[in-house]
Scaffold this motif. Structure first.
Motif, PDB file in Angstrom:
ATOM      1  N   LEU A  73      -6.933  -5.901  -5.268  1.00  0.00           N
ATOM      2  CA  LEU A  73      -6.841  -4.568  -4.697  1.00  0.00           C
ATOM      3  C   LEU A  73      -5.500  -4.391  -3.993  1.00  0.00           C
ATOM      4  CD1 LEU A  73     -10.406  -4.309  -3.125  1.00  0.00           C
ATOM      5  CD2 LEU A  73      -9.690  -3.573  -5.377  1.00  0.00           C
ATOM      6  N   THR A  74      -5.049  -3.149  -3.898  1.00  0.00           N
ATOM      7  CA  THR A  74      -3.797  -2.847  -3.208  1.00  0.00           C
ATOM      8  C   THR A  74      -4.041  -2.884  -1.712  1.00  0.00           C
ATOM      9  OG1 THR A  74      -3.102  -1.440  -5.020  1.00  0.00           O
ATOM     10  CG2 THR A  74      -1.980  -1.145  -2.922  1.00  0.00           C
ATOM     11  N   THR A  75      -3.523  -3.894  -1.050  1.00  0.00           N
ATOM     12  CA  THR A  75      -3.696  -4.043   0.385  1.00  0.00           C
ATOM     13  C   THR A  75      -2.365  -4.281   1.048  1.00  0.00           C
ATOM     14  OG1 THR A  75      -4.110  -6.411   0.093  1.00  0.00           O
ATOM     15  CG2 THR A  75      -6.042  -4.968   0.190  1.00  0.00           C
ATOM     16  N   ARG A 130     -10.935  -2.460  -8.224  1.00  0.00           N
ATOM     17  CA  ARG A 130      -9.820  -3.204  -8.810  1.00  0.00           C
ATOM     18  C   ARG A 130      -9.029  -2.317  -9.777  1.00  0.00           C
ATOM     19  NH1 ARG A 130      -9.450  -8.518  -7.811  1.00  0.00           N
ATOM     20  NH2 ARG A 130     -11.227  -9.501  -6.763  1.00  0.00           N
ATOM     21  N   PRO A 154      -4.055   5.565  -6.972  1.00  0.00           N
ATOM     22  CA  PRO A 154      -3.699   4.541  -5.977  1.00  0.00           C
ATOM     23  C   PRO A 154      -4.678   4.458  -4.818  1.00  0.00           C
ATOM     24  CG  PRO A 154      -1.763   5.829  -6.590  1.00  0.00           C
ATOM     25  CD  PRO A 154      -2.956   6.538  -7.163  1.00  0.00           C
ATOM     26  N   LEU A 155      -5.306   5.585  -4.456  1.00  0.00           N
ATOM     27  CA  LEU A 155      -6.291   5.567  -3.374  1.00  0.00           C
ATOM     28  C   LEU A 155      -7.590   4.908  -3.839  1.00  0.00           C
ATOM     29  CD1 LEU A 155      -5.711   9.184  -1.974  1.00  0.00           C
ATOM     30  CD2 LEU A 155      -4.735   7.028  -1.156  1.00  0.00           C
ATOM     31  N   ARG A 168      -7.660   1.110  -3.960  1.00  0.00           N
ATOM     32  CA  ARG A 168      -7.818   0.362  -2.714  1.00  0.00           C
ATOM     33  C   ARG A 168      -9.228  -0.185  -2.560  1.00  0.00           C
ATOM     34  NH1 ARG A 168      -4.546   4.197   1.705  1.00  0.00           N
ATOM     35  NH2 ARG A 168      -2.511   4.093   0.657  1.00  0.00           N
ATOM     36  N   VAL A 169     -10.186   0.396  -3.301  1.00  0.00           N
ATOM     37  CA  VAL A 169     -11.586  -0.055  -3.184  1.00  0.00           C
ATOM     38  C   VAL A 169     -12.154  -0.550  -4.513  1.00  0.00           C
ATOM     39  CG1 VAL A 169     -12.096   1.392  -1.188  1.00  0.00           C
ATOM     40  CG2 VAL A 169     -12.375   2.334  -3.472  1.00  0.00           C
ATOM     41  N   ARG A 211       0.836  -1.205   0.000  1.00  0.00           N
ATOM     42  CA  ARG A 211       0.000   0.000   0.000  1.00  0.00           C
ATOM     43  C   ARG A 211       0.871   1.256   0.000  1.00  0.00           C
ATOM     44  NH1 ARG A 211      -5.197   0.636   3.847  1.00  0.00           N
ATOM     45  NH2 ARG A 211      -5.951  -0.810   2.263  1.00  0.00           N
TER      46      ARG A 211
END
Length: 483
Positions: free
Chosen positions: A476-478, A306, A299-300, A303-304, A111
């Motif tokens: 997703l970016t986690t 794809r 990038p933000l 996060r929610v 992240r």
């Protein structure tokens, strides 16, 4: 600094052309020699940084970049400036993968890395977008060469601060740099680039076909050699990752459309609407604010939603922007349409630069971060440079054909050649043209711009579908371990 140099000449080209008198072919090489040479050496320099140290290579490149910038600023001929721009490209190739690879070292958390790369892409994008603004403002106060001297204090600042603030990283057990692979990579790319440029500019001739065939042959030999080497210059196993491969394709063709569009819009604002370089640069700078939104916001959002769908959505919006460009006209109101269209293209640029880069770098192991960073930089710079070359040449070819059919027979040979060559060349002899011919040259330029914009819209529409389908499964970016 690196982004600025890619677009710094967009609005200074007319002044530069009046001083150095380049041919249309030389003008294109002045514009894109920097980007082509960066793309040509990025794989080599990314791998070299993994071997000798990424910070060390960054510092070496800063010295070379500053020296080449001074050479470019005081060039006395078109060929000298082309050589200086090419040298800048080689020096720039040492800097770009080093900065991106160091970010991957600083932020192992996915992240944090995604946001860090997004900020990195935004900074590069701001420089890229502000190039016309800075170039236009400097041209108001100084001569065109002053635009290159901006790099000197930036490079000095880097030399002073990098040893204090940046960590060194060298890949463990890194092998030697394979010089034959370096030569093969250059022997593959440069003939291909030359052939593509010549086809777009004129027609298919024997030397153009031979150039492309030579490039393809060396590319095949290069790939064969990489597969045999224990420690290759380019690790082809990275391409087995679908996200890696598709992200590179999106970066290449997405920025291809943006690069050519910037040049054409800059010329439209100056040579058709009559804005000064500074005013045209400010209008383009206003549109560039969208790039900041895309680079830091994507990038933000990813996060929610794809990442593949975020990329596809931004590409679809840019298609709307390119279609808007097909509606541009010489009259009032054109600047509003141009800025709106360019803003949509910039929004997409920021999004795909941030998310596409993260997909590429994030899919590579730490010891290959320099090589992966080089790949993402190579396709971005190659995409922008190809866009400048091909879309600019498409527009110029349409202009050329249109003017040949409307050219008065009584013009002097020198004037005739200038009018047929390009709109900026015709503008330099405007006082010698009969009434109405300058309006005809502007109409011919608009026809070329519309053709290039339609080509961009069609190619990016295909890219939109590809990214939505091929990247739909990318997660997703986690953060790792829930951190």
């Amino acid at each position: 600094m690196l982004g600025l140099d890619l677009t710094l000449l967009h609005l200074t080209l007319p002044a530069l052309a009046a001083d150095l008198q380049p041919t249309s072919s030389q003008a294109l090489w002045i514009m894109d020699a920097y980007g082509f040479l960066i793309a040509g050496f990025l794989i080599t320099m990314g791998t070299l940084g993994d071997r000798i140290g990424r910070r060390k290579l960054l510092l070496i490149g800063a010295v070379a970049f500053a020296a080449a910038s001074v050479l470019a600023a005081f060039s006395t001929s078109a060929n000298m400036l082309i050589a200086a721009r090419a040298t800048l490209g080689v020096a720039g190739a040492t800097l770009m993968p080093s900065t991106l690879a160091l970010i991957s070292n600083l932020f192992p958390n996915p992240r944090q890395r995604a946001l860090g790369i997004g900020i990195w892409a935004t900074m590069w994008g701001i420089g890229y977008a502000l190039g016309p603004v800075v170039g236009g403002l400097l041209l108001t106060w100084f001569w065109w060469g002053a635009a290159f001297l901006i790099a000197v204090p930036v490079a000095i600042l880097l030399l002073l601060l990098a040893p204090l603030l940046l960590p060194e990283y060298r890949a463990p057990d890194a092998g030697r740099l394979d010089l034959p692979s370096v030569l093969l990579s250059l022997a593959a790319m440069l003939p291909l680039v030359y052939g593509i440029k010549q086809i777009a500019k004129s027609s298919i001739t024997l030397d153009v076909v031979m150039s492309i065939l030579v490039g393809v042959l060396f590319a095949w030999v290069f790939i064969k050699r990489q597969r045999r080497l224990a420690d290759p210059l380019l690790d082809l196993s990275l391409f087995s990752n679908r996200a890696f491969s598709v992200a590179l394709i999106v970066l290449l063709f997405g920025l291809f459309a943006v690069g050519g569009t910037m040049l054409l819009v800059a010329q439209y604002l100056q040579l058709v609407l009559g804005y000064s370089p500074a005013a045209a640069g400010l209008w383009m700078g206003l549109a560039a604010l969208a790039m900041i939104v895309g680079g830091t916001g994507a990038p933000l959002v990813a996060r929610v939603i794809r990442p593949g769908f975020v990329v596809a959505g931004s590409l679809a919006l840019s298609v709307v922007g390119y279609l808007l460009l097909t509606q541009l006209a010489p009259g009032a109101g054109g600047v509003t349409v141009a800025v709106a269209a360019l803003a949509l293209a910039y929004l997409c640029n920021g999004t795909i630069a941030a998310l596409g880069t993260d997909l590429v770098v994030g899919s590579a192991p730490a010891e290959k971060a320099g090589s992966a960073s080089a790949m993402t930089e190579m396709v971005q710079d190659l995409g922008i440079s190809l866009g400048i070359a091909l879309l600019g040449s498409i527009a110029n070819a349409v202009y050329h054909r249109s003017m040949l059919s409307h050219l008065p027979s009584h013009l002097e040979q020198g004037t005739r050649e200038a009018v047929v060559d390009s709109l900026w060349a015709a503008s330099s002899v405007a006082s010698e043209l009969p009434v109405g011919l300058m309006a005809q040259t502007q109409a011919a330029f608009m026809a070329g711009l519309h053709s290039a914009a339609m080509f961009s819209a069609a190619s990016v529409a295909v890219l939109t579908v590809l990214s939505a389908v091929a990247l739909r499964h990318v997660g997703l970016t986690t953060p790792k371990d829930g951190g």
